[in-house]
Design an enzyme around this catalytic site. Structure first.
Site, PDB file in Angstrom:
ATOM      1  N   ASP A  52      43.462  42.409  42.141  1.00  0.00           N
ATOM      2  CA  ASP A  52      42.768  41.447  41.283  1.00  0.00           C
ATOM      3  C   ASP A  52      41.782  40.605  42.083  1.00  0.00           C
ATOM      4  OD1 ASP A  52      42.119  40.056  38.976  1.00  0.00           O
ATOM      5  OD2 ASP A  52      43.781  38.658  39.161  1.00  0.00           O
ATOM      6  N   ASP A  55      38.590  43.152  42.949  1.00  0.00           N
ATOM      7  CA  ASP A  55      37.633  43.531  41.899  1.00  0.00           C
ATOM      8  C   ASP A  55      36.594  42.431  41.689  1.00  0.00           C
ATOM      9  OD1 ASP A  55      39.127  41.704  40.415  1.00  0.00           O
ATOM     10  OD2 ASP A  55      39.857  43.176  38.968  1.00  0.00           O
ATOM     11  N   GLY A  56      37.026  41.175  41.793  1.00  0.00           N
ATOM     12  CA  GLY A  56      36.081  40.059  41.664  1.00  0.00           C
ATOM     13  C   GLY A  56      35.096  40.010  42.820  1.00  0.00           C
ATOM     14  N   ARG A  60      30.873  40.636  42.520  1.00  0.00           N
ATOM     15  CA  ARG A  60      29.838  39.728  43.036  1.00  0.00           C
ATOM     16  C   ARG A  60      28.997  40.392  44.125  1.00  0.00           C
ATOM     17  NH1 ARG A  60      34.195  36.466  41.837  1.00  0.00           N
ATOM     18  NH2 ARG A  60      35.123  36.655  43.915  1.00  0.00           N
ATOM     19  N   SER A  66      30.419  42.245  34.572  1.00  0.00           N
ATOM     20  CA  SER A  66      30.211  42.751  33.207  1.00  0.00           C
ATOM     21  C   SER A  66      31.262  42.153  32.279  1.00  0.00           C
ATOM     22  CB  SER A  66      30.304  44.283  33.174  1.00  0.00           C
ATOM     23  OG  SER A  66      31.606  44.724  33.546  1.00  0.00           O
ATOM     24  N   ASP A  73      39.963  43.001  33.362  1.00  0.00           N
ATOM     25  CA  ASP A  73      40.703  42.159  34.293  1.00  0.00           C
ATOM     26  C   ASP A  73      41.710  41.272  33.556  1.00  0.00           C
ATOM     27  OD1 ASP A  73      41.055  40.940  37.002  1.00  0.00           O
ATOM     28  OD2 ASP A  73      40.264  39.181  35.993  1.00  0.00           O
ATOM     29  N   ASP A  77      45.805  41.634  33.658  1.00  0.00           N
ATOM     30  CA  ASP A  77      46.635  40.508  34.120  1.00  0.00           C
ATOM     31  C   ASP A  77      47.717  40.168  33.109  1.00  0.00           C
ATOM     32  OD1 ASP A  77      45.088  40.348  36.384  1.00  0.00           O
ATOM     33  OD2 ASP A  77      43.942  38.593  35.723  1.00  0.00           O
TER      34      ASP A  77
END
Length: 201
Positions: A52, A55-56, A60, A66, A73, A77
């Site tokens: 998690d 992916d962020g 960036r 998107s 995401d 979660d």
């Protein structure tokens, strides 16, 4: 250059998201059907949780943020936590837990200042202060992960380590549950406000 829907689906952060889903599902299958493999299930769930973060970062770094990625995401979660709570309810011989969680972004990310504008102050504060937000999220997940390990390990040293770590994690989990209540309330109000605006056009 035109971006096609297929391109969005194959964004690097979304590919990481798909791997997270597979790891979570595999951890649940092992937990339920092959409980002797609880260490592997633990590692798979932990790997999905750590994913998690990446992916962020990838979104960036590669300019691949998107709406689909944000949705993937968020759903991953919520489903991961709900699934782990369900498994924990079996580990501790408690009645089956049902968790209903809703959030509304209304074309803005649910963690952004814009997405939380007009929401309850606690929700705005929670998402605004990154380290506090991180402590609550990580502490909550580790509360559930540690409880799972505690229910399965026979090693007394690991039990003591888990119990001590819970002293650090449980306060974060409790704070996050309070925030969840306010977040749900704020999200419901935001959706109702959006619906009212549509009706009044």
């Amino acid at each position: 250059m035109t971006t096609a829907p297929k391109d969005v689906l194959l964004y690097i952060p979304n590919l990481i998201g798909y791997v997270r889903v597979l790891m979570t599902l595999a951890s649940f299958v092992l937990s339920v059907y092959v409980p002797s493999q609880w260490v592997l299930a633990f590692m798979l769930y932990l790997g999905s949780f750590v994913g998690d973060l990446f992916d962020g970062i990838a979104a960036r770094k590669f300019n691949q943020c998107s709406t689909f990625g944000g949705l993937l995401d968020m759903v991953t979660d919520r489903c991961s936590t709900t699934g782990l709570l369900y498994i924990l309810s079996g580990e501790y011989d408690t009645p089956s837990l049902r968790l209903m969680y809703s959030t509304a972004s209304l074309q803005t990310h649910h963690k952004s200042d814009e997405g939380n504008e007009g929401r309850v102050f606690l929700v705005r504060w929670y998402y605004h202060y990154y380290y506090f937000f991180g402590y609550c999220c990580v502490g909550t997940e580790f509360t559930y992960i540690l409880l799972y390990a505690l229910a399965n390990t026979v090693d007394s040293d690991i039990k003591v380590l888990c119990e001590r770590a819970l002293f650090v994690c449980i306060p974060a989990c409790l704070v996050k549950q309070v925030v969840n209540v306010f977040q749900l309330s704020s999200a419901c109000h935001a959706v109702a406000t959006h619906d009212a605006k549509l009706k009044n056009r």
